[in-house]
Design an enzyme around this catalytic site. Structure first.
Site, mmCIF file in Angstrom:
data_model
loop_
_atom_site.group_PDB
_atom_site.id
_atom_site.type_symbol
_atom_site.label_atom_id
_atom_site.label_comp_id
_atom_site.label_asym_id
_atom_site.label_seq_id
_atom_site.Cartn_x
_atom_site.Cartn_y
_atom_site.Cartn_z
ATOM 1 N N ASP A 260 0.869 -1.183 0.000
ATOM 2 C CA ASP A 260 0.000 0.000 0.000
ATOM 3 C C ASP A 260 0.904 1.229 0.000
ATOM 4 O O ASP A 260 0.812 2.105 0.857
ATOM 5 C CB ASP A 260 -0.916 -0.007 1.217
ATOM 6 C CG ASP A 260 -2.024 1.047 1.119
ATOM 7 O OD1 ASP A 260 -2.218 1.605 0.019
ATOM 8 O OD2 ASP A 260 -2.680 1.314 2.137
ATOM 9 N N PHE A 261 1.793 1.262 -0.983
ATOM 10 C CA PHE A 261 2.887 2.232 -1.030
ATOM 11 C C PHE A 261 2.382 3.545 -1.616
ATOM 12 O O PHE A 261 2.297 3.724 -2.826
ATOM 13 C CB PHE A 261 4.018 1.656 -1.881
ATOM 14 C CG PHE A 261 5.309 2.431 -1.827
ATOM 15 C CD1 PHE A 261 5.847 2.838 -0.619
ATOM 16 C CD2 PHE A 261 5.988 2.733 -2.998
ATOM 17 C CE1 PHE A 261 7.049 3.543 -0.577
ATOM 18 C CE2 PHE A 261 7.188 3.425 -2.970
ATOM 19 C CZ PHE A 261 7.715 3.827 -1.760
#
Length: 264
Positions: A185-186
């Site tokens: 979930d960068f």
């Protein structure tokens, strides 16, 4: 859910930024005790979120063992119906905050640097699997359980149904995966940066960390840098991000992994 008695001397301040589904609090104290963060979820009404806190704790501990800056897990516990994750606060500021005008470009390059560092970790030592053979099945399960937020789709898919999302997900599935250790979930709110704007001090919300194609991270960070919600960044910063990382900004996997993210 009530706060934990053993932390009653702290002031519990709700944190409303983020989409993890958990209740998040900043724990402040007027003594010299360190600032903490608490995440909580009900096991009866939020079983997937509660399980996610357990998974996040394991990933934070593993990341720290690899030398990647991540929050120290102070405690993971169950109390009544609740699961609680307590972590020690990290230094730095969110990359999504407003920064002096000269710094967004440096921050974009810092995002590339931490991605390269994370992606360089040995895959053989990572116990967390986020590859497509598993993650597409999870996406299907989330769709069937009604967990896909159709009101929060990217503009290019506004108005789509779950059935449309699933059809496109299967049709666009890449034929191969360049597997590395990915954050999962960068995006800008999930990275802390030192005041110089050039050094990452911590990764947040790592519950989806695991083995995956490197473009799973590159797709989401480039979208975050281009998002109108982060108005200080723009196309130049996206170009700097890809150039610094050394990746193709036109790779077709970018669109696929942004589509996959719609299920979370």
């Amino acid at each position: 859910m009530t706060s934990l008695p053993q932390y009653s001397r702290y002031t519990w301040i709700p944190v409303t930024i983020g989409k993890s589904g958990a209740q998040v609090y900043r724990l402040d104290d007027d003594t010299r005790r360190p600032r903490l963060y608490a995440k909580s979820a009900s096991r009866s009404t939020q079983p997937d979120v509660a399980e996610g806190l357990t998974q996040e704790a394991a990933r934070l501990t593993w990341l720290a063992d690899q030398g990647i800056p991540a929050a120290e897990v102070v405690e993971l516990r169950s109390d009544g119906d609740g699961t609680w994750l307590i972590t020690r606060a990290l230094p730095g500021r969110s990359a999504a905050e407003i920064w002096p005008s000269a710094q967004p470009g440096a921050i974009a390059e810092a995002m590339a640097d931490i991605a390269r560092r994370l992606h360089a970790l040995p895959t053989a030592g990572c116990p967390f699997d986020q590859r497509l053979s598993r993650i597409i099945l999870e996406a299907e399960q989330r769709a069937a359980a009604g967990l896909v937020d159709l009101e929060d789709l990217d503009d290019v898919r506004a108005g789509w149904t779950v059935e449309q999302l699933l059809r496109e997900l299967h049709a666009a599935r890449p034929q191969y995966e360049d597997v590395v250790v990915c954050h999962g979930d960068f995006c800008l709110p999930n990275v802390l940066v030192a005041d110089d704007g050039a050094t990452v001090t911590g990764l947040l919300d790592v519950g989806r960390l695991g083995l995956a194609d490197r473009y799973a991270d590159l797709a989401l960070m480039s979208r975050s840098l281009a998002s109108p919600m982060n108005e200080q960044y723009g196309d130049d910063d996206v170009r700097r991000f890809f150039a610094r990382y050394g990746a193709d900004a036109t790779d077709e996997r970018i669109a696929f992994y942004r589509l996959l993210d719609e299920f979370y």
